[in-house]
Scaffold this active site. Structure first.
Site, PDB file in Angstrom:
ATOM      1  N   HIS A 127       0.572  -1.077   0.019  1.00  0.00           N
ATOM      2  CA  HIS A 127       0.061   0.032   0.128  1.00  0.00           C
ATOM      3  C   HIS A 127       0.884   1.220  -0.118  1.00  0.00           C
ATOM      4  CE1 HIS A 127      -2.636  -2.670   2.642  1.00  0.00           C
ATOM      5  NE2 HIS A 127      -2.883  -3.125   1.387  1.00  0.00           N
ATOM      6  N   HIS A 163      -9.328 -13.990   6.087  1.00  0.00           N
ATOM      7  CA  HIS A 163      -8.777 -13.265   5.208  1.00  0.00           C
ATOM      8  C   HIS A 163      -8.830 -14.154   3.774  1.00  0.00           C
ATOM      9  CE1 HIS A 163      -5.536 -11.906   2.330  1.00  0.00           C
ATOM     10  NE2 HIS A 163      -5.634 -10.676   3.031  1.00  0.00           N
TER      11      HIS A 163
END
Length: 424
Positions: free
Chosen positions: A108, A174
């Site tokens: 990110h 996840h």
């Protein structure tokens, strides 16, 4: 009518459905789990009796350079609760220790100062050394080996050279790593671009065991465990949280043993039986998880698991940060069809993985099976460029979905927080 509240940014949307249309509401029991102790008490108790390691005070006694890996702005880790306690425990063991908070950005962008202050509070930001990991900055990285999959293991040098390496995080289902937390602080958290790309290859993302709630036989998880071992991850503090992002349990100690205990706890609360329906409505759990389309793919996989073939998925996600990944966006915007996207991904080898490919692969898998309607603040053109439909509000989305399935009275399943549920 039945009313369901849907997390959206920092607010909630209201969905009203006739009782004869509502097939079921799939929720995680973490949202209803009650505990008599405060968040701080839970964290302190976990640190007082760590699993498989000495206490943090003991570990810190003779260590000079200590690094705490901390999740970035896209993760709802309540660091304003956990970080002050971690710092106190370390300094109780060694007041002279040099401590660095290393923000695990993974692939990110860097967290902004405003996001750091929102996460840690002003006191920590003003007084502690905080560094954003940068997976593309080769000068800050060091190669330390080869992953079981064959990829190069390249990690943040600060972490590798630390005398004591600690990680804080949270545990939730996840969509391809099985669960967040634990070893994920290392890979992808503080790994190089090259290492992340090798681990997030088409082969692994497409593996049958690279799914929500699965660790055994999951090739991505196996790489991540190896990375944590080689990095010398000494201690973790992971929390389980509820819908309000409040701590309901905490697990501290060995990076694998403590993490597995936390995963067991979450599994018992997060499991929900599938209620197959032609229309499934979900969200990405609100802020900070629904800041972009990239992150919102995660909750779509929960909807995918309970949506009938050729059905419609409605995802309400604020996406204040837009698409969340230029490569992710371009993959779809520059493709004429979704099959074209998937075909291009599946022929790439491990060393040919491109940025954001994993998210594109999962979204393409979903779009090949279902129509997806987004209720979002993201621009309509952006959503449509990515081969999804855009709706201004939840009621419009439901109306559109009914037209697509050609049924004025269809069965609808709602998964109010898709990232918190393991659909069985």
């Amino acid at each position: 009518m039945t009313t369901v509240k849907l997390p959206y940014g920092k607010e909630k949307l209201t969905l009203e459905l006739p009782e004869d249309e509502l097939k079921g509401v799939l929720t995680s029991q973490t949202h209803e789990y009650t505990v008599e102790k405060s968040e701080k008490e839970l964290v302190k108790e976990a640190l007082a009796e760590p699993i498989g390691t000495p206490t943090l005070q003991e570990l810190a006694q003779d260590k000079e350079e200590i690094v705490i890996i901390s999740s970035d702005h896209t993760r709802p880790v309540p660091s304003h609760v956990t970080m002050p306690i971690l710092l106190d425990k370390i300094r109780a063991g060694n007041p002279e220790a040099e401590i660095t908070i290393l923000v695990a950005t993974g692939f990110h962008r860097a967290s902004t100062e405003e996001e750091l202050r929102d996460k840690y509070g002003d006191e920590i930001v003003d007084n502690e050394r905080i560094i954003n990991h940068d997976c593309r900055d080769e000068d800050s990285l060091v190669e330390i080996g080869t992953l079981p999959s064959g990829g190069d293991l390249i990690l943040n040098q600060l972490a590798v050279e630390a005398d004591l390496l600690i990680a804080e995080g949270f545990i939730e289902p996840h969509f391809f790593a099985g669960f967040s937390g634990g070893r994920k602080s290392i890979l992808p958290g503080i790994a190089s671009k090259k290492t992340v790309l090798a681990n997030h290859c088409a082969e692994f993302v497409g593996h049958d065991h690279a799914r929500t709630g699965i660790l055994d036989g999951n090739p991505m998880h196996e790489d991540m465990l190896y990375a944590a071992e080689e990095a010398g991850l000494d201690f973790i503090l992971n929390v389980a949280i509820n819908e309000e992002k409040k701590v309901i349990n905490a697990f501290a100690g060995h990076y694998q043993e403590a993490h597995l205990e936390g995963c067991d706890f979450v599994t018992k609360l997060a499991g929900a039986e599938s209620k197959p329906a032609d229309i499934v409505v979900t969200t990405n759990g609100g802020y900070p998880l629904d800041q972009n389309i990239y992150q919102s793919v995660k909750s779509m996989t929960a909807a995918e698991a309970t949506c009938n073939e050729n059905g419609v998925i409605i995802i309400a996600s604020e996406c204040s940060d837009g698409h969340g990944g230029e490569g992710f966006y371009r993959t779809f915007a520059e493709a004429e069809t979704v099959p074209e996207v998937m075909e291009e991904i599946e022929v790439r080898g491990r060393n040919e993985t491109v940025p954001d490919q994993w998210e594109s692969q999962v979204l393409a898998r979903i779009l090949l099976q279902f129509e997806v309607i987004m209720v979002t603040d993201a621009p309509r053109e952006m959503v449509e460029d990515m081969h999804m439909k855009w709706a201004s509000d939840i009621d419009e989305a439901v109306t559109m979905a009914k037209e697509i399935v050609n049924n004025d009275n269809p069965e609808i399943t709602v998964v109010p927080d898709g990232v918190s549920v393991i659909v069985k």
